[in-house]
Write an enzyme that holds these catalytic residues in place. Structure first.
Site, short mmCIF file in Angstrom:
data_model
loop_
_atom_site.label_atom_id
_atom_site.label_comp_id
_atom_site.label_asym_id
_atom_site.label_seq_id
_atom_site.Cartn_x
_atom_site.Cartn_y
_atom_site.Cartn_z
N GLU A 259 38.15 51.26 4.17
CA GLU A 259 37.04 50.47 4.42
C GLU A 259 37.34 49.16 4.95
OE1 GLU A 259 35.52 49.86 0.51
OE2 GLU A 259 34.93 51.77 0.20
N GLY A 261 37.02 45.87 7.37
CA GLY A 261 36.03 45.00 8.15
C GLY A 261 36.77 44.11 9.01
N CYS A 328 24.91 17.59 9.09
CA CYS A 328 24.78 16.11 8.32
C CYS A 328 25.76 15.82 7.12
CB CYS A 328 23.24 16.02 7.98
SG CYS A 328 22.75 17.10 6.82
N GLU A 329 26.56 16.95 6.67
CA GLU A 329 27.60 16.72 5.52
C GLU A 329 28.89 16.93 6.49
OE1 GLU A 329 24.24 18.20 3.25
OE2 GLU A 329 24.92 18.90 5.16
N TYR A 356 32.91 37.86 9.30
CA TYR A 356 32.43 36.87 8.40
C TYR A 356 32.09 35.58 9.11
CZ TYR A 356 33.74 40.58 5.25
OH TYR A 356 34.35 41.92 4.68
#
Length: 406
Positions: A259, A261, A328-329, A356
Site C-alpha cells: 500500500e 503512498g 499568524c503563528e 501529505y
C-alpha cells in the site's frame, strides 16, 4: 521536470501552486513492481490519503494500481475515479460499525482492526470476505509520529491477542481472506521490516482460507542529497524469496499486497511559492512567501525537511535564509537554510511535495487552497482550480439580519 518548466507553470497558473510529475509517479510504480517481479501474484494498492486528487487516482488506475482507503469518502472518490469496487481496499480506524456496513454494501474489501467491531461484524455478516489488521509490535519507521506498528499504537489487533481473535472467527464462522500489517512510514532498516513480516507469516497460519497477505508500506524516500531511503530492490529480493517459500508451506499461491503512498507520489510533487518579502533582522534574514502551514504543514507538524530551491535564480550566490509563511503563528518552513540569493518576487520550489501536502491543506486564516497541476507529456494540466471567496462561503449559512442583532 526542469526549473524553467516550473517557473512557467507558476506564471501561467499563479502561486502558490502544487505541481505533480506524472512520469515520476510512473517510474516509482514500475520500480516497485520490478523489485517484486519474482512474485507471481503482486498487487499495488495506492494509499490515496497521501494525495487524493481524482486525476492522480485516474493516472494510477491506468497503471494497474488498486486503492488503499481509510474513509468512506475516499472509497467514494475511488469509485468516482473509475475503480472497480474489488480494486478498493478499506482500512479504517475508530469508525462506526455503520460506516463499515455502508462500505461493505459497495462491494469493497473490508479490513478490520479491532476485536469489538470484528465480533459484531462477523456475527451479522459471517459470509462477507474480511481482512484482519494485525499489530506486530514492531517499530519499523524512523519517525515516532508516523510509526503505527508499536505496542502503544491504536492501530491493529495485537499479535498477542491472536487466541482471542481466532476464537471470534471460529465462533462466528467468519470468512477471513487476508491478513494485514502496517508498521509506519520512513522504514530505515529492511531487516526490521522482514522481522515484522515473519510475525505476519506466523499469524497467517491460523487461517486456512487466505487469498492474500498485505504488508502495508512506509517505504522511505530521500528528502535531500545523499539522504538514506528504503532499499526497495534488496527488500524485493529477500521478501519475494520468503513469501514464495511461505506460499509453498501454506499450500496455496497467495497474492502479495503493498500500500505505497509517499513512495509513489512524494518525489513527483513540487510546491511553488512566491517571495513576498525579504526581511533582515538583527540576527536572521527571512524570506517570507505567499503561503504558510495552511498549505504545507509537514515541516511544522512532523519536523520534516523539504529541499528548497530558488528556481527564479538557481545559479545565484548562496546565502542563509529562514523561509517563513504568512500565518499568524510560528510558521517556519526552514531555519538557516542555504539557498541561492533570494529577491522579492522570486519563485521558491519545495521538493518532495507530492505526499501529505495538499491533502493536509486547510483554510486556516481564511486563506484559499492553491491550485494543482499535473505535468503530463510535456504539458501542464490544471487538475484543481485555485479556490475563490465563493468557495469559502459555500455551505456557510448566515444568520437573518434580525437574529444577528443582540
Amino acid at each position: 521536470m526542469q526549473s524553467k518548466d516550473l517557473v512557467q507553470l507558476a506564471e501561467q497558473f499563479g502561486s502558490p501552486l502544487y505541481v505533480y510529475d506524472a512520469e515520476k509517479i510512473q517510474s516509482q510504480y514500475n520500480r516497485l513492481t520490478k523489485a517484486f517481479s519474482k512474485v507471481d501474484k503482486l498487487r499495488i494498492n495506492y494509499a490515496m490519503k497521501a494525495l487524493s486528487n481524482v486525476a492522480i487516482l485516474q493516472l494510477l488506475r491506468e497503471m494497474g494500481s488498486g486503492l488503499d482507503t481509510v474513509s468512506i469518502q475516499e472509497v467514494l472518490l475511488g469509485l468516482h475515479a473509475g475503480y472497480e469496487p474489488e480494486k478498493i481496499f478499506y482500512t479504517p480506524n475508530g469508525v462506526s460499525l455503520e460506516e463499515i456496513e455502508e462500505v461493505t454494501a459497495m462491494g469493497v474489501q473490508i479490513n478490520i482492526d479491532n476485536l469489538s467491531i470484528l465480533e459484531q461484524f462477523g456475527t451479522k455478516y459471517p459470509n462477507v470476505p474480511v481482512c484482519i489488521r494485525i499489530n506486530p509490535h514492531v517499530m519499523a519507521g524512523g519517525n515516532a509520529n508516523i510509526s503505527v506498528g508499536h505496542i502503544d499504537s491504536k492501530f491493529g489487533i495485537s499479535v498477542h491477542q491472536l487466541p482471542h481473535l481466532v476464537r471470534i472467527v471460529e465462533n462466528t464462522k467468519m470468512n477471513i481472506v487476508g491478513i494485514h500489517m502496517h508498521t509506519g512510514s520512513d522504514i530505515l532498516d529492511i531487516e526490521v521490516f522482514l522481522y515484522a513480516a515473519e510475525i505476519l507469516f506466523d499469524a497467517a497460519k491460523n487461517f486456512k482460507n487466505l487469498e492474500f497477505l498485505d504488508f502495508g508500506s512506509g517505504f522511505k524516500v530521500p528528502y535531500k542529497k545523499d539522504d538514506i531511503e528504503t532499499d526497495i530492490e534488496e527488500l524485493g529480493k529477500k521478501l519475494s524469496k520468503r513469501f514464495n517459500a511461505f506460499c509453498v508451506e501454506y499450500g496455496k499461491e497467495l497474492t502479495l499486497i503493498f500500500e505505497p503512498g509517499k513512495f509513489l507520489v512524494s518525489e513527483a510533487g513540487f510546491f511553488l511559492a512566491k517571495v513576498n518579502v525579504v526581511k533582515q533582522t538583527t540576527s536572521t534574514v527571512f524570506a517570507g512567501i505567499d503561503s504558510g502551514f495552511n498549505h504545507l504543514i509537514r515541516p511544522m507538524f512532523y519536523g520534516s525537511q523539504h529541499h528548497i530551491e530558488n528556481i527564479s535564480h538557481p545559479k545565484g550566490k548562496e546565502r542563509f535564509y529562514s523561509v517563513v509563511g504568512y500565518i499568524c503563528e510560528t510558521d517556519t518552513f526552514a531555519n538557516n537554510r542555504k539557498i541561492a540569493e533570494i529577491k522579492e518576487g522570486d519563485i521558491l520550489c519545495f521538493r518532495n511535495a507530492g505526499a501529505y501536502c495538499f491533502s493536509m491543506a486547510s483554510n486556516y486564516n481564511s486563506r484559499y487552497k492553491p491550485a494543482e497541476v499535473l505535468w503530463l507529456s510535456g504539458e501542464g494540466h490544471l487538475i484543481r482550480a485555485h479556490e475563490t471567496f465563493e468557495d469559502l462561503l459555500k455551505n456557510q449559512i448566515p444568520l437573518p439580519v434580525s437574529a444577528a442583532t443582540v
